[in-house]
Enzyme design. Structure first.
Site, PDB file in Angstrom:
ATOM      1  N   LYS A   1       0.840  -1.224   0.000  1.00 17.77           N
ATOM      2  CA  LYS A   1       0.000   0.000   0.000  1.00 17.77           C
ATOM      3  C   LYS A   1       0.863   1.258   0.000  1.00 17.77           C
ATOM      4  O   LYS A   1       0.629   2.182  -0.771  1.00 17.77           O
ATOM      5  CB  LYS A   1      -0.901  -0.017   1.240  1.00 17.77           C
ATOM      6  CG  LYS A   1      -1.403   1.331   1.713  1.00 17.77           C
ATOM      7  CD  LYS A   1      -2.228   1.184   2.976  1.00 17.77           C
ATOM      8  CE  LYS A   1      -2.445   2.455   3.733  1.00 17.77           C
ATOM      9  NZ  LYS A   1      -1.302   2.920   4.515  1.00 17.77           N
ATOM     10  N   ASN A   2       1.870   1.281   0.865  1.00 13.22           N
ATOM     11  CA  ASN A   2       2.635   2.524   1.015  1.00 13.22           C
ATOM     12  C   ASN A   2       3.666   2.723  -0.094  1.00 13.22           C
ATOM     13  O   ASN A   2       4.397   3.712  -0.085  1.00 13.22           O
ATOM     14  CB  ASN A   2       3.292   2.579   2.402  1.00 13.22           C
ATOM     15  CG  ASN A   2       2.245   2.770   3.493  1.00 13.22           C
ATOM     16  OD1 ASN A   2       1.093   3.111   3.212  1.00 13.22           O
ATOM     17  ND2 ASN A   2       2.630   2.525   4.731  1.00 13.22           N
TER      18      ASN A   2
ATOM     19  N   ARG B   1      -4.691   8.817   3.308  1.00 10.15           N
ATOM     20  CA  ARG B   1      -3.502   9.645   3.480  1.00 10.15           C
ATOM     21  C   ARG B   1      -2.775   9.886   2.165  1.00 10.15           C
ATOM     22  O   ARG B   1      -2.163  10.928   1.929  1.00 10.15           O
ATOM     23  CB  ARG B   1      -2.555   8.915   4.441  1.00 10.15           C
ATOM     24  CG  ARG B   1      -1.370   9.718   4.864  1.00 10.15           C
ATOM     25  CD  ARG B   1      -1.775  10.594   5.978  1.00 10.15           C
ATOM     26  NE  ARG B   1      -0.837  11.597   6.372  1.00 10.15           N
ATOM     27  CZ  ARG B   1      -1.237  12.706   6.986  1.00 10.15           C
ATOM     28  NH1 ARG B   1      -2.504  12.935   7.215  1.00 10.15           N
ATOM     29  NH2 ARG B   1      -0.352  13.595   7.360  1.00 10.15           N
TER      30      ARG B   1
ATOM     31  N   CYS C   1      -5.265   7.309   8.725  1.00  7.53           N
ATOM     32  CA  CYS C   1      -5.615   6.792  10.046  1.00  7.53           C
ATOM     33  C   CYS C   1      -5.537   7.895  11.080  1.00  7.53           C
ATOM     34  O   CYS C   1      -4.658   8.756  11.012  1.00  7.53           O
ATOM     35  CB  CYS C   1      -4.642   5.683  10.438  1.00  7.53           C
ATOM     36  SG  CYS C   1      -4.854   4.209   9.461  1.00  7.53           S
TER      37      CYS C   1
ATOM     38  N   ARG D   1      -0.803  14.480  12.790  1.00  9.53           N
ATOM     39  CA  ARG D   1      -0.205  14.004  11.528  1.00  9.53           C
ATOM     40  C   ARG D   1       0.073  15.256  10.702  1.00  9.53           C
ATOM     41  O   ARG D   1      -0.673  15.596   9.782  1.00  9.53           O
ATOM     42  CB  ARG D   1      -1.149  13.045  10.796  1.00  9.53           C
ATOM     43  CG  ARG D   1      -1.427  11.795  11.608  1.00  9.53           C
ATOM     44  CD  ARG D   1      -1.948  10.682  10.768  1.00  9.53           C
ATOM     45  NE  ARG D   1      -0.940  10.152   9.871  1.00  9.53           N
ATOM     46  CZ  ARG D   1      -1.127   9.100   9.076  1.00  9.53           C
ATOM     47  NH1 ARG D   1      -2.296   8.483   9.071  1.00  9.53           N
ATOM     48  NH2 ARG D   1      -0.166   8.671   8.282  1.00  9.53           N
TER      49      ARG D   1
ATOM     50  N   ASP E   1       3.418   0.768  12.256  1.00 11.22           N
ATOM     51  CA  ASP E   1       2.196   0.143  11.733  1.00 11.22           C
ATOM     52  C   ASP E   1       2.048  -1.300  12.216  1.00 11.22           C
ATOM     53  O   ASP E   1       0.979  -1.898  12.060  1.00 11.22           O
ATOM     54  CB  ASP E   1       2.177   0.185  10.195  1.00 11.22           C
ATOM     55  CG  ASP E   1       2.061   1.611   9.669  1.00 11.22           C
ATOM     56  OD1 ASP E   1       1.792   2.518  10.471  1.00 11.22           O
ATOM     57  OD2 ASP E   1       2.246   1.809   8.456  1.00 11.22           O
TER      58      ASP E   1
ATOM     59  N   ILE F   1       6.437   7.259  17.160  1.00 14.71           N
ATOM     60  CA  ILE F   1       6.184   7.974  15.904  1.00 14.71           C
ATOM     61  C   ILE F   1       4.903   8.812  15.990  1.00 14.71           C
ATOM     62  O   ILE F   1       4.873   9.955  15.558  1.00 14.71           O
ATOM     63  CB  ILE F   1       6.084   6.982  14.712  1.00 14.71           C
ATOM     64  CG1 ILE F   1       7.329   6.086  14.640  1.00 14.71           C
ATOM     65  CG2 ILE F   1       5.850   7.725  13.390  1.00 14.71           C
ATOM     66  CD1 ILE F   1       8.632   6.785  14.342  1.00 14.71           C
TER      67      ILE F   1
ATOM     68  N   ARG G   1      -8.962  -0.822   3.899  1.00 16.82           N
ATOM     69  CA  ARG G   1      -8.109   0.264   3.360  1.00 16.82           C
ATOM     70  C   ARG G   1      -6.721  -0.275   3.025  1.00 16.82           C
ATOM     71  O   ARG G   1      -6.057   0.254   2.129  1.00 16.82           O
ATOM     72  CB  ARG G   1      -7.936   1.373   4.419  1.00 16.82           C
ATOM     73  CG  ARG G   1      -9.038   2.404   4.489  1.00 16.82           C
ATOM     74  CD  ARG G   1      -8.574   3.607   5.311  1.00 16.82           C
ATOM     75  NE  ARG G   1      -7.295   4.072   4.808  1.00 16.82           N
ATOM     76  CZ  ARG G   1      -6.321   4.587   5.548  1.00 16.82           C
ATOM     77  NH1 ARG G   1      -6.473   4.735   6.837  1.00 16.82           N
ATOM     78  NH2 ARG G   1      -5.189   4.967   5.000  1.00 16.82           N
TER      79      ARG G   1
HETATM   80  C1  LIG Z   1       0.674   6.435   3.019  1.00 21.20           C
HETATM   81  C2  LIG Z   1       1.859   6.165   3.894  1.00 21.20           C
HETATM   82  O1  LIG Z   1       2.972   5.967   3.432  1.00 21.20           O
HETATM   83  N1  LIG Z   1       1.616   6.094   5.208  1.00 21.20           N
HETATM   84  C3  LIG Z   1       2.697   5.755   6.122  1.00 21.20           C
HETATM   85  C4  LIG Z   1       3.525   6.991   6.378  1.00 21.20           C
HETATM   86  O2  LIG Z   1       2.654   8.010   6.855  1.00 21.20           O
HETATM   87  P1  LIG Z   1       3.177   9.510   6.859  1.00 21.20           P
HETATM   88  O3  LIG Z   1       4.064   9.752   5.698  1.00 21.20           O
HETATM   89  O4  LIG Z   1       1.976  10.366   7.046  1.00 21.20           O
HETATM   90  O5  LIG Z   1       4.069   9.518   8.159  1.00 21.20           O
HETATM   91  P2  LIG Z   1       5.276  10.504   8.454  1.00 21.20           P
HETATM   92  O6  LIG Z   1       6.539   9.724   8.410  1.00 21.20           O
HETATM   93  O7  LIG Z   1       5.161  11.716   7.595  1.00 21.20           O
HETATM   94  O8  LIG Z   1       4.925  10.952   9.929  1.00 21.20           O
HETATM   95  C5  LIG Z   1       5.582  10.463  11.074  1.00 21.20           C
HETATM   96  C6  LIG Z   1       5.552  11.507  12.163  1.00 21.20           C
HETATM   97  O9  LIG Z   1       6.184  12.701  11.711  1.00 21.20           O
HETATM   98  C7  LIG Z   1       5.357  13.836  11.936  1.00 21.20           C
HETATM   99  N2  LIG Z   1       5.473  14.772  10.798  1.00 21.20           N
HETATM  100  C8  LIG Z   1       5.419  14.279   9.525  1.00 21.20           C
HETATM  101  C9  LIG Z   1       5.444  15.148   8.437  1.00 21.20           C
HETATM  102  C10 LIG Z   1       5.505  16.525   8.688  1.00 21.20           C
HETATM  103  O10 LIG Z   1       5.511  17.353   7.768  1.00 21.20           O
HETATM  104  N3  LIG Z   1       5.568  16.973   9.971  1.00 21.20           N
HETATM  105  C11 LIG Z   1       5.558  16.129  11.044  1.00 21.20           C
HETATM  106  O11 LIG Z   1       5.602  16.557  12.203  1.00 21.20           O
HETATM  107  C12 LIG Z   1       3.915  13.269  11.979  1.00 21.20           C
HETATM  108  O12 LIG Z   1       3.057  14.122  12.738  1.00 21.20           O
HETATM  109  C13 LIG Z   1       4.133  11.923  12.619  1.00 21.20           C
HETATM  110  O13 LIG Z   1       4.135  12.056  14.028  1.00 21.20           O
HETATM  111  O14 LIG Z   1       4.542   6.701   7.330  1.00 21.20           O
HETATM  112  C14 LIG Z   1       4.014   6.325   8.616  1.00 21.20           C
HETATM  113  C15 LIG Z   1       5.181   6.177   9.570  1.00 21.20           C
HETATM  114  O15 LIG Z   1       6.007   5.139   9.161  1.00 21.20           O
HETATM  115  C16 LIG Z   1       3.181   5.056   8.483  1.00 21.20           C
HETATM  116  O16 LIG Z   1       2.556   4.805   9.722  1.00 21.20           O
HETATM  117  C17 LIG Z   1       2.114   5.209   7.413  1.00 21.20           C
HETATM  118  O17 LIG Z   1       1.549   3.937   7.131  1.00 21.20           O
HETATM  119  C1  LIG Z   2      -1.059   4.737   9.203  1.00 25.41           C
HETATM  120  C2  LIG Z   2      -1.326   3.994   8.143  1.00 25.41           C
HETATM  121  O1  LIG Z   2      -1.767   4.396   6.950  1.00 25.41           O
HETATM  122  P1  LIG Z   2      -2.065   5.875   6.397  1.00 25.41           P
HETATM  123  O2  LIG Z   2      -0.802   6.653   6.507  1.00 25.41           O
HETATM  124  O3  LIG Z   2      -2.438   5.597   4.987  1.00 25.41           O
HETATM  125  O4  LIG Z   2      -3.166   6.430   7.226  1.00 25.41           O
HETATM  126  C3  LIG Z   2      -1.115   2.534   8.141  1.00 25.41           C
HETATM  127  O5  LIG Z   2      -0.975   1.979   7.036  1.00 25.41           O
HETATM  128  O6  LIG Z   2      -1.097   1.932   9.232  1.00 25.41           O
END
Ligand SMILES: CC(=O)N[C@H]1[C@@H](OP(=O)(O)OP(=O)(O)OC[C@H]2O[C@@H](n3ccc(=O)[nH]c3=O)[C@H](O)[C@@H]2O)O[C@H](CO)[C@@H](O)[C@@H]1O
Ligand SMILES: C=C(OP(=O)(O)O)C(=O)O
Length: 422
Positions: free
Chosen positions: A22-23, A95, A119, A124, A307, A329, A399
């Site tokens: 998915k990711n 997301r 999620c 986030r 995750d 995280i 999802r």
């Molecule tokens: C679609 C996808 O790929 N989703 C994955 C992606 O989510 P996603 O890319 O949203 O996760 P991030 O690595 O960006 O976020 C991790 C942490 O960093 C913080 N943060 C992130 C970006 C930002 O601009 N500012 C900030 O503060 C977020 O609030 C969070 O606490 O990585 C997560 C962490 O491995 C996984 O759980 C999700 O499954």
């Molecule tokens: C947090 C997850 O997904 P998403 O970033 O798509 O919400 C997940 O795959 O567990």
């Protein structure tokens, strides 16, 4: 309304096919929209709700997309994008919608983000994405809940991420790939999905180096071509099926699972008494000794994947002794604990730390999936519980996991997906 009914008690045995990631597929759909000519073909596409939403979103901005479910193949023609608006009713449901922004900026000079879903795990934030676009030359305006990003073309710059954001890294690479000059991204994410996206972008003609080092350099190019790419296997789906074998004391073969992609998750499961044997592209998993308790600290790759924190919390309920889980995280990823407690678990949560006092027998009841991984963790709980566990909303599980009931049934589990008018 989708719900899952699970009757526990069967040790899982047999072969499961691990889906595409998915990711990885979601940023790849975003990457396909960067190609102004030709058709992109993505193979090994997981048939999950997030992919269906991504198809709807790509169509909403003008792309022509065919999802061939039986062939697990997406064909994307992005030669004409017509609207910069990512409509709230689709974009707020997953997301991955945030990954469409770079293509809109390159192709239409503007992206209007009416909302981004995903999620519910606490904060986030997307500040690294927007700050990065600004450093590359874009203007970002916020009006109530709508964010408007405008760019007359990106110019390379030195970027850094406070923490290695997964989608943040992918988005800034895509923004820089068609920019002018050189961009350097420091503290970039190391996740295998990010490397798979870099591989696809490189095949499209992008010039990216340093993937997997945390220090990525992108030399902008004039255009990117549509290509064919096979999505990597989903390490989270593989981790869940390994834990399904573990919690039931079973023995399974996971076709397509890559042990290296599990990172620290592998060693934590081994400490719990799970055995892995790598037979080429098939991963053999079994557990026939009592489960031992565990300490888990979630981290970015290759640390313990957040995750898989919910699924391992469920497995820890069946281990004899106290397990400690520290979620680093996300600041709101323990909604599962109270659902497991309804089933007879004994879990205490204090801020971002949980203590699981095992072993407690689990009893089936009606429980709530608060997000995708707490949903699948409740399916695991149901597999080990006495009686029937009913999990709503199954949509959240769908999802991210394709054909879950069918793949579990093939291993001898009693898992049924029920769809009824809500
Ligand atoms: C679609 C996808 O790929 N989703 C994955 C992606 O989510 P996603 O890319 O949203 O996760 P991030 O690595 O960006 O976020 C991790 C942490 O960093 C913080 N943060 C992130 C970006 C930002 O601009 N500012 C900030 O503060 C977020 O609030 C969070 O606490 O990585 C997560 C962490 O491995 C996984 O759980 C999700 O499954
Ligand atoms: C947090 C997850 O997904 P998403 O970033 O798509 O919400 C997940 O795959 O567990």
């Amino acid at each position: 309304m989708v719900r899952y009914r699970v009757r526990g008690g069967n040790a899982l045995r047999g072969t499961a096919f691990i889906q595409g990631a998915k990711n990885a597929v979601l940023p790849m759909i975003g990457a396909a929209l960067l190609a102004a000519k030709g058709r992109t073909v993505l193979r090994n596409v997981p048939i999950i709700e997030d992919v269906r939403r991504a198809v709807e979103l790509a169509e909403a901005i003008g792309a022509k997309v065919e999802l061939h479910e039986a062939e697990r193949t997406l064909v994307i023609d992005a030669s004409r994008l017509t609207s910069p608006v990512l409509p709230a009713e689709i974009a707020r449901r997953f997301r991955g919608s945030v990954l469409f922004v770079p293509a809109l900026l390159h192709r239409l000079g503007e992206a209007v983000i009416e909302g981004v879903g995903g999620c519910n795990l606490g904060s986030r934030n997307l500040d690294f994405h927007y700050l990065g676009y600004k450093r590359l030359g874009a203007a970002v305006e916020e009006e109530d809940t709508v964010i408007r990003v405008k760019s007359g073309g990106f110019t390379g710059a030195k970027l850094y991420l406070d923490t290695p954001s997964h989608t943040g890294t992918e988005n800034l690479i895509m923004a820089a790939a068609l920019g002018r000059g050189t961009t350097v991204i420091e503290n970039a994410a190391l996740e295998p999905e990010v490397l798979d996206v870099i591989e696809m972008l490189t095949r499209m003609g992008a010039k990216i180096s340093g993937g997997g080092t945390g220090f990525i350099t992108v030399e902008g190019v004039e255009e990117l071509q549509a290509v064919e790419h096979t999505v990597m296997p989903d390490r989270l789906d593989a981790g869940v099926f390994a834990m399904a074998a573990a919690i039931t004391g079973g023995e399974v073969n996971l076709v397509g699972a890559d042990l290296d992609h599990l990172g620290v998750v592998r060693y934590k499961l081994e400490q719990m008494a799970v055995e892995f044997a790598d037979h080429g592209a098939v991963l053999h998993v079994r557990r026939d000794r009592p489960l031992r308790p565990i300490n888990v600290i979630t981290d970015t790759y290759p640390g313990f994947a957040t995750d898989l924190q919910s699924p391992i919390m469920t497995v820890a309920c069946l281990a004899d002794g106290a397990s400690y889980i520290h979620e680093r995280i996300f600041d709101g990823r323990f909604a599962l604990a109270s659902e497991l407690n309804k089933m007879g678990a004994d879990i205490e949560v204090t801020e971002n730390r949980a203590v699981v006092h095992g072993a407690t027998p689990l009893k089936g009841t009606q429980v709530t999936a608060h997000d995708l991984r707490s949903g699948i963790a409740l399916v695991l709980a149901g597999l080990a519980a006495e009686g029937e566990t009913v999990i709503e909303s199954g949509y959240l599980i769908d999802r991210g996991h394709s054909y879950l009931a069918e793949r579990m049934q093939a291993l001898g589990a009693d898992v049924v997906q029920e769809i009824s008018p809500s």
